[in-house]
Design a protein around this motif. Structure first.
Motif, short mmCIF file in Angstrom:
data_model
loop_
_atom_site.label_atom_id
_atom_site.label_comp_id
_atom_site.label_asym_id
_atom_site.label_seq_id
_atom_site.Cartn_x
_atom_site.Cartn_y
_atom_site.Cartn_z
N ASP A 171 0.83 -1.20 0.00
CA ASP A 171 0.00 0.00 0.00
C ASP A 171 0.86 1.26 0.00
N ARG A 172 1.91 1.25 0.79
CA ARG A 172 2.81 2.40 0.85
C ARG A 172 3.56 2.55 -0.47
N GLY A 173 3.92 1.46 -1.09
CA GLY A 173 4.62 1.50 -2.37
C GLY A 173 3.77 2.10 -3.47
N GLU A 174 2.47 1.86 -3.45
CA GLU A 174 1.58 2.42 -4.47
C GLU A 174 1.43 3.92 -4.29
N ARG A 175 1.43 4.41 -3.05
CA ARG A 175 1.28 5.84 -2.80
C ARG A 175 2.57 6.60 -3.09
N ASN A 176 3.71 6.03 -2.75
CA ASN A 176 4.99 6.72 -2.89
C ASN A 176 5.81 6.14 -4.02
N ARG A 177 5.19 5.94 -5.14
CA ARG A 177 5.90 5.35 -6.27
C ARG A 177 6.90 6.35 -6.83
N PRO A 178 8.19 6.02 -6.86
CA PRO A 178 9.19 6.95 -7.39
C PRO A 178 9.07 7.04 -8.91
N SER A 179 9.47 8.19 -9.47
CA SER A 179 9.38 8.38 -10.91
C SER A 179 10.42 7.55 -11.63
N GLN A 180 11.56 7.30 -10.98
CA GLN A 180 12.61 6.50 -11.61
C GLN A 180 13.10 5.48 -10.60
N LYS A 181 13.22 4.25 -11.02
CA LYS A 181 13.67 3.21 -10.11
C LYS A 181 15.19 3.24 -10.01
N SER A 182 15.67 3.11 -8.80
CA SER A 182 17.11 3.01 -8.62
C SER A 182 17.48 1.54 -8.49
N SER A 183 18.72 1.24 -8.74
CA SER A 183 19.14 -0.15 -8.64
C SER A 183 19.21 -0.56 -7.19
N SER A 184 19.03 -1.83 -6.93
CA SER A 184 19.06 -2.32 -5.57
C SER A 184 20.49 -2.61 -5.12
N ARG A 185 21.44 -2.52 -6.02
CA ARG A 185 22.82 -2.82 -5.67
C ARG A 185 23.46 -1.62 -4.98
N SER A 186 24.33 -1.90 -4.07
CA SER A 186 25.01 -0.85 -3.33
C SER A 186 26.08 -0.21 -4.19
N THR A 187 26.32 1.07 -3.99
CA THR A 187 27.37 1.76 -4.75
C THR A 187 28.68 1.78 -3.98
N VAL A 188 28.70 1.24 -2.78
CA VAL A 188 29.91 1.19 -1.98
C VAL A 188 30.78 0.06 -2.51
N PRO A 189 32.08 0.32 -2.75
CA PRO A 189 32.94 -0.75 -3.27
C PRO A 189 33.09 -1.88 -2.26
N SER A 190 33.31 -3.04 -2.77
CA SER A 190 33.46 -4.20 -1.90
C SER A 190 34.85 -4.22 -1.28
N THR A 191 35.04 -5.10 -0.31
CA THR A 191 36.33 -5.24 0.35
C THR A 191 37.40 -5.65 -0.66
N ALA A 192 37.04 -6.50 -1.60
CA ALA A 192 38.01 -6.94 -2.60
C ALA A 192 38.49 -5.75 -3.44
N THR A 193 37.59 -4.82 -3.75
CA THR A 193 37.99 -3.64 -4.53
C THR A 193 38.94 -2.78 -3.72
N TRP A 194 38.64 -2.57 -2.44
CA TRP A 194 39.52 -1.76 -1.60
C TRP A 194 40.90 -2.41 -1.50
N TYR A 195 40.93 -3.72 -1.35
CA TYR A 195 42.20 -4.43 -1.24
C TYR A 195 43.00 -4.28 -2.53
N ALA A 196 42.33 -4.44 -3.67
CA ALA A 196 43.02 -4.33 -4.96
C ALA A 196 43.52 -2.90 -5.16
N GLU A 197 42.75 -1.90 -4.78
CA GLU A 197 43.20 -0.51 -4.93
C GLU A 197 44.41 -0.25 -4.05
N GLY A 198 44.42 -0.79 -2.86
CA GLY A 198 45.56 -0.61 -1.96
C GLY A 198 46.82 -1.24 -2.53
N ARG A 199 46.70 -2.40 -3.12
CA ARG A 199 47.88 -3.05 -3.71
C ARG A 199 48.37 -2.29 -4.93
#
Length: 82
Positions: free
Chosen positions: A46-74
């Motif tokens: 019910d709440r989703g029908e009332r507050n429907r966003p105009s554009q859907k965002s992806s459900s994936r996080s934009t924060v880099p993973s630990t593996a990315t941080w490790y690779a950047e450090g190396r």
């Protein structure tokens, strides 16, 4: 029915009664949880029908993973040492 059969019947009924008494609270809890889950799901829909966003965002996080941080450090260590 003789005395032994009556005694066995009473024993089985007592055992069955105890089993029901032990299982009944769990069954009541499961039914209650299902009802609450159904109400929560309905409220979210019910709440989703009332507050429907105009554009859907992806459900994936934009924060880099630990593996990315490790690779950047190396990579940065290699750049510094060369």
């Amino acid at each position: 029915m003789n005395g032994n059969q009556i005694e066995a019947l009473v024993g089985m009924l007592a055992t069955f009664g105890l089993l029901v008494l032990m299982v009944l609270p769990s069954v009541i809890g499961i039914v209650r949880d299902k009802r609450v889950d159904r109400r929560i799901r309905q409220a979210q829909e019910d709440r989703g029908e009332r507050n429907r966003p105009s554009q859907k965002s992806s459900s994936r996080s934009t924060v880099p993973s630990t593996a990315t941080w490790y690779a950047e450090g190396r990579r940065s260590k290699k750049l510094v040492s060369s």
